[in-house]
Design a protein around this motif. Sequence first.
Motif, mmCIF file in Angstrom:
data_model
loop_
_atom_site.group_PDB
_atom_site.id
_atom_site.type_symbol
_atom_site.label_atom_id
_atom_site.label_comp_id
_atom_site.label_asym_id
_atom_site.label_seq_id
_atom_site.Cartn_x
_atom_site.Cartn_y
_atom_site.Cartn_z
ATOM 1 N N HIS A 1 48.094 52.594 35.869
ATOM 2 C CA HIS A 1 47.016 53.554 36.104
ATOM 3 C C HIS A 1 47.598 54.949 36.324
ATOM 4 O O HIS A 1 48.682 55.094 36.898
ATOM 5 N N LYS B 1 40.368 51.942 36.442
ATOM 6 C CA LYS B 1 40.300 51.235 35.163
ATOM 7 C C LYS B 1 40.969 52.075 34.077
ATOM 8 O O LYS B 1 40.787 53.297 34.039
ATOM 9 N N TYR C 1 37.807 56.998 44.402
ATOM 10 C CA TYR C 1 38.377 56.864 45.755
ATOM 11 C C TYR C 1 37.299 57.324 46.720
ATOM 12 O O TYR C 1 36.850 58.471 46.643
ATOM 13 N N THR D 1 41.889 46.615 35.098
ATOM 14 C CA THR D 1 41.204 47.112 36.293
ATOM 15 C C THR D 1 41.940 46.668 37.554
ATOM 16 O O THR D 1 42.452 45.547 37.627
ATOM 17 N N THR D 2 41.981 47.557 38.548
ATOM 18 C CA THR D 2 42.526 47.226 39.854
ATOM 19 C C THR D 2 41.571 47.718 40.935
ATOM 20 O O THR D 2 41.063 48.841 40.850
ATOM 21 N N LEU D 3 41.322 46.890 41.946
ATOM 22 C CA LEU D 3 40.509 47.249 43.105
ATOM 23 C C LEU D 3 41.373 47.155 44.354
ATOM 24 O O LEU D 3 42.203 46.246 44.481
ATOM 25 N N LEU E 1 39.311 56.664 37.886
ATOM 26 C CA LEU E 1 39.569 56.153 39.240
ATOM 27 C C LEU E 1 38.553 56.740 40.211
ATOM 28 O O LEU E 1 38.204 57.924 40.116
ATOM 29 N N ALA F 1 38.776 52.015 43.103
ATOM 30 C CA ALA F 1 38.523 51.253 41.876
ATOM 31 C C ALA F 1 39.101 52.044 40.713
ATOM 32 O O ALA F 1 38.751 53.216 40.519
ATOM 33 N N SER G 1 45.946 45.977 47.240
ATOM 34 C CA SER G 1 45.289 45.751 45.948
ATOM 35 C C SER G 1 44.839 44.295 45.900
ATOM 36 O O SER G 1 45.646 43.391 45.662
ATOM 37 N N PHE H 1 38.084 52.804 49.818
ATOM 38 C CA PHE H 1 38.021 51.843 48.717
ATOM 39 C C PHE H 1 38.443 52.553 47.434
ATOM 40 O O PHE H 1 38.084 53.711 47.208
#
Length: 295
Positions: free
Chosen positions: A52, A187, A198, A150-152, A196, A185, A141, A183
Motif C-alpha cells: 500500500h 485498498k 484513516y 485490502t488491509t484493515l 486509504l 482501511a 492489521s 481505524f
Amino acid sequence: MKKLILLVGFLLPFFSMAQTDRDSLRQENLVLDSLFIYEVENVKGEKPKVLHAEPLYIDLIRDLGARKGEKEWNVGMGMKAGRHYNEFEALVEYEWAPIDRLGFEIELPVTMYSQPLSMANSDVRKPSNRLESLKLATQWSFLVSEKHNTTLALGYIHEFELTDLDRMGREKAYQGNIYNPFFVAAKRWGRNYHTLIYTGPKFIQEFHHKGTYQVFEFNTNLHYMITGTRNFIGLEINKELNQGKLLTVMRPQMRLALAENLMVGIVSGIPINTEIQGLSSFVRIIYEPGFKTMH
C-alpha cells in the motif's frame, strides 16, 4: 485519391512500429509492477502482506500488515504560515514490529514559533515553544486480503502532553492526555492506484481544565505509485471536526526513494479554511534499516 492512398501506405509501417513500441513498453511496465509487488508481498518464510502507499503527513504506525522485525526511523520538519506568527514543527519517531502484523511507535514532536518584527507591538503574542508530547502508539492489521488487495487495521495513540519549554522546572512537566483510537482501511486498485481511509476520535484531557473535549478526524488518501518503484504522487485530505466546525487541509505529496532503505517525502498543505490557517509545507525523511528488494 491515389496520392492519399500512397501516403497512407507509406506512413502505415511507422504507425505500426509506434504502436508496437507502445505495446512493448506497456508490457514491460506490467512485468516490472508485477515483479516489484511480488517481491514486497511474498517473502520466503514470511506471512504475505499487501503493498500500500501510505500517507506522509498523518502517517501510520509501521506498514499495514507489518512483518516481525521491520523497523523504521522518521525525521520530519515543517512550517505553517499564520496571520500573526509562523509555526515550525519537527519530529523524531521510531517504529518497529515485534511480531507479525503488530506495530509500535515512539514519537517526540516539537513546535516552535516566530513572529515578524512588525507584529512585535501587537496584542497578539506568539505561543511558547514546546516539546508537544511523548507519543506512544500501536497498530494491529487484523485483516490482510491478498485476493482483494485490502488491509484493515485498528490502532491507538496515547499522547502525554508536556508543558511549554520556558516553563520547564517552574510547573509540572506533565500537563494532560490525548486518547486517540483509530481505524484504517486501505485498498490497492490494480497495480498502481492506492486508496486509504484513516479515521477516529481524539479525547483531549488537560489538567488545568475540567473534563475532556473531543475532536473527530476523517482522513482520505489517493496515491499513484510509479511503475516498479516505491515512488508515488498523491493527495492526502485531512478533515477534522472540532467544536462543530469542519477544518479541511488538502495535502498534495510525493515520495522519492533515494536508496533501497532511504526515502524522502515532500508535502504541501493547502487549507480550505484560510481564515484559520495558512499554507504549509512538510518534509519527511524515512530510513528503514534492513529493507531490501531483490533488484
